[in-house]
Design a protein around this motif. Structure first.
Motif, PDB file in Angstrom:
ATOM      1  N   PRO A 162       0.854  -1.297   0.088  1.00 36.25           N
ATOM      2  CA  PRO A 162      -0.120   0.071  -0.074  1.00 36.25           C
ATOM      3  C   PRO A 162       0.999   1.320   0.010  1.00 36.25           C
ATOM      4  N   GLY A 163       0.302   2.329  -0.595  1.00 36.53           N
ATOM      5  CA  GLY A 163       0.988   3.549  -0.623  1.00 36.53           C
ATOM      6  C   GLY A 163      -0.135   4.810  -0.238  1.00 36.53           C
ATOM      7  N   MET A 164       0.308   5.636   0.751  1.00 38.07           N
ATOM      8  CA  MET A 164      -0.770   6.819   0.926  1.00 38.07           C
ATOM      9  C   MET A 164      -0.144   8.053   0.647  1.00 38.07           C
ATOM     10  N   HIS A 165      -0.927   9.195   0.377  1.00 42.51           N
ATOM     11  CA  HIS A 165      -0.854  10.283   0.173  1.00 42.51           C
ATOM     12  C   HIS A 165      -1.965  11.309   0.668  1.00 42.51           C
ATOM     13  N   GLU A 166      -1.451  12.265   1.484  1.00 45.83           N
ATOM     14  CA  GLU A 166      -2.424  13.163   1.940  1.00 45.83           C
ATOM     15  C   GLU A 166      -2.248  14.541   1.417  1.00 45.83           C
ATOM     16  N   LEU A 167      -3.419  15.311   1.053  1.00 44.36           N
ATOM     17  CA  LEU A 167      -3.344  16.818   0.619  1.00 44.36           C
ATOM     18  C   LEU A 167      -4.398  17.553   1.076  1.00 44.36           C
ATOM     19  N   VAL A 168      -4.390  18.858   1.207  1.00 48.74           N
ATOM     20  CA  VAL A 168      -5.395  19.525   1.469  1.00 48.74           C
ATOM     21  C   VAL A 168      -5.345  20.686   0.215  1.00 48.74           C
ATOM     22  N   VAL A 169      -6.682  21.021  -0.001  1.00 50.14           N
ATOM     23  CA  VAL A 169      -6.954  21.787  -1.198  1.00 50.14           C
ATOM     24  C   VAL A 169      -8.155  22.923  -0.704  1.00 50.14           C
ATOM     25  N   ARG A 170      -7.920  24.001  -0.347  1.00 48.06           N
ATOM     26  CA  ARG A 170      -8.769  24.951  -0.080  1.00 48.06           C
ATOM     27  C   ARG A 170      -9.618  24.498   1.045  1.00 48.06           C
ATOM     28  N   LYS A 171      -9.010  24.044   2.216  1.00 48.68           N
ATOM     29  CA  LYS A 171      -9.483  23.494   3.561  1.00 48.68           C
ATOM     30  C   LYS A 171      -9.907  22.217   3.330  1.00 48.68           C
ATOM     31  N   SER A 172     -10.217  21.510   2.119  1.00 40.96           N
ATOM     32  CA  SER A 172     -10.803  20.196   1.918  1.00 40.96           C
ATOM     33  C   SER A 172      -9.326  19.146   2.133  1.00 40.96           C
ATOM     34  N   ARG A 173      -9.577  18.114   2.940  1.00 41.82           N
ATOM     35  CA  ARG A 173      -8.705  17.173   3.299  1.00 41.82           C
ATOM     36  C   ARG A 173      -8.909  15.989   2.446  1.00 41.82           C
ATOM     37  N   PHE A 174      -7.734  15.444   1.487  1.00 41.99           N
ATOM     38  CA  PHE A 174      -7.871  14.118   0.770  1.00 41.99           C
ATOM     39  C   PHE A 174      -6.946  13.459   0.997  1.00 41.99           C
ATOM     40  N   LEU A 175      -7.233  12.139   1.676  1.00 44.21           N
ATOM     41  CA  LEU A 175      -6.490  11.115   1.800  1.00 44.21           C
ATOM     42  C   LEU A 175      -6.490   9.935   0.893  1.00 44.21           C
ATOM     43  N   GLY A 176      -5.296   9.913   0.092  1.00 45.06           N
ATOM     44  CA  GLY A 176      -5.381   8.705  -0.829  1.00 45.06           C
ATOM     45  C   GLY A 176      -4.625   7.577  -0.546  1.00 45.06           C
ATOM     46  N   CYS A 177      -4.991   6.506  -1.015  1.00 45.10           N
ATOM     47  CA  CYS A 177      -4.365   5.202  -0.785  1.00 45.10           C
ATOM     48  C   CYS A 177      -4.474   4.341  -2.122  1.00 45.10           C
ATOM     49  N   VAL A 178      -3.543   3.596  -2.190  1.00 42.05           N
ATOM     50  CA  VAL A 178      -3.382   2.562  -3.409  1.00 42.05           C
ATOM     51  C   VAL A 178      -2.855   1.169  -2.683  1.00 42.05           C
ATOM     52  N   GLU A 179      -3.389   0.059  -2.841  1.00 45.09           N
ATOM     53  CA  GLU A 179      -3.171  -1.237  -2.426  1.00 45.09           C
ATOM     54  C   GLU A 179      -3.300  -2.353  -3.418  1.00 45.09           C
ATOM     55  N   PRO A 180      -3.002  -3.307  -3.398  1.00 45.74           N
ATOM     56  CA  PRO A 180      -3.303  -4.411  -4.076  1.00 45.74           C
ATOM     57  C   PRO A 180      -4.604  -5.251  -3.677  1.00 45.74           C
ATOM     58  N   VAL A 181      -5.521  -5.746  -4.442  1.00 49.54           N
ATOM     59  CA  VAL A 181      -6.766  -6.343  -3.900  1.00 49.54           C
ATOM     60  C   VAL A 181      -6.917  -7.607  -5.067  1.00 49.54           C
ATOM     61  N   ALA A 182      -7.427  -8.727  -4.184  1.00 49.62           N
ATOM     62  CA  ALA A 182      -7.766  -9.873  -5.106  1.00 49.62           C
ATOM     63  C   ALA A 182      -8.873  -9.670  -6.170  1.00 49.62           C
ATOM     64  N   ASP A 183      -9.843  -8.875  -5.779  1.00 47.14           N
ATOM     65  CA  ASP A 183     -11.050  -8.889  -6.416  1.00 47.14           C
ATOM     66  C   ASP A 183     -11.972  -7.722  -6.247  1.00 47.14           C
ATOM     67  N   ARG A 184     -13.149  -7.686  -6.686  1.00 43.04           N
ATOM     68  CA  ARG A 184     -14.106  -6.450  -6.346  1.00 43.04           C
ATOM     69  C   ARG A 184     -14.610  -6.567  -5.096  1.00 43.04           C
ATOM     70  N   ALA A 185     -15.004  -7.952  -4.717  1.00 44.37           N
ATOM     71  CA  ALA A 185     -15.486  -8.069  -3.333  1.00 44.37           C
ATOM     72  C   ALA A 185     -14.432  -7.669  -2.275  1.00 44.37           C
ATOM     73  N   GLN A 186     -13.325  -7.904  -2.383  1.00 38.49           N
ATOM     74  CA  GLN A 186     -12.318  -7.489  -1.316  1.00 38.49           C
ATOM     75  C   GLN A 186     -12.075  -5.945  -1.413  1.00 38.49           C
ATOM     76  N   ALA A 187     -12.470  -5.383  -2.674  1.00 40.90           N
ATOM     77  CA  ALA A 187     -12.387  -3.808  -2.684  1.00 40.90           C
ATOM     78  C   ALA A 187     -13.457  -3.307  -2.129  1.00 40.90           C
ATOM     79  N   GLN A 188     -14.581  -3.610  -2.175  1.00 43.83           N
ATOM     80  CA  GLN A 188     -15.506  -3.152  -1.655  1.00 43.83           C
ATOM     81  C   GLN A 188     -15.565  -3.578   0.025  1.00 43.83           C
ATOM     82  N   ALA A 189     -15.062  -4.591   0.464  1.00 44.99           N
ATOM     83  CA  ALA A 189     -14.944  -4.619   1.975  1.00 44.99           C
ATOM     84  C   ALA A 189     -13.974  -3.587   2.424  1.00 44.99           C
TER      85      ALA A 189
END
Length: 195
Positions: A8-35
């Motif tokens: 997994p990799g994470m990145h956080e940024l603030v744009v005009r007072k809104s906070r965005f926390l981004g993450c990428v990670e490997p998943v096996a399938d859509r069910a694991q992604a939804q979980a």
């Protein structure tokens, strides 16, 4: 060639007072992604949006989660596709800061959150696995197990009855050569099954 991410990799940024926390990670399938998305909602109950994208062949998804259509999920998916990633879940948790960003601002923020998260990990070639099963005499079990171990087989399972039935997975690009080698070693005594 398709790729995935090593961890997994994470990145956080603030744009005009809104906070965005981004993450990428490997998943096996859509069910694991939804979980995983459900976990993030539970972890961040004060967040306004948990947007996500998943390139996974026919199971791909791009979810805006209440953001204006096409401003979150689709840009996130585009970042992953440009990097030729497959089986990688991108999520961005957003806390609204009170200032509207407009469609262009949202697209830029979600794109930057995912791109930044990708910079915190590394891409690796995606290995596809082919499931196989065969029946063989007991006398060949040890020889075949050693050969499968050398070939890097995984998920090896055996059941024992009149004969031994082995189930395993091999790297897709090596499966044909390994099957041919196993047939030679067993001198035609293996019976292959549909998996």
């Amino acid at each position: 060639m398709r790729h995935t991410v090593a961890r997994p990799g994470m990145h956080e940024l603030v744009v005009r007072k809104s906070r965005f926390l981004g993450c990428v990670e490997p998943v096996a399938d859509r069910a694991q992604a939804q979980a995983r998305v459900a976990e993030l909602r539970a972890l961040h109950p004060t967040a306004n949006h948990v947007c996500w994208a998943l390139p996974a062949g026919g199971d791909s998804a791009a979810v805006d989660d209440g953001e204006p259509g096409g401003t979150a999920g689709r840009p996130m998916l585009n970042v992953l596709r440009q990097q030729q990633l497959d089986g990688v879940l991108a999520t961005v948790v957003r806390w609204f800061g009170g200032v509207k960003l407009g469609a262009g601002g949202l697209v830029r923020a979600y794109t930057e959150a995912v791109a930044g998260a990708l910079q915190q990990t590394e891409k690796i070639p995606l290995q596809r696995w082919q499931p196989l099963a065969c029946t063989l005499p007991y006398a060949l079990e040890g020889v075949l197990r050693r050969e499968l171990e050398r070939a890097g087989a995984r998920a090896l399972a055996a059941s024992h009855a009149a004969q031994v039935r082995l189930r395993f997975e091999l790297p897709e690009d090596q499966a044909a050569a390994v099957v041919e080698r196993l047939d030679e070693i067993s001198q035609g005594q293996l019976l292959w099954h549909e998996t």
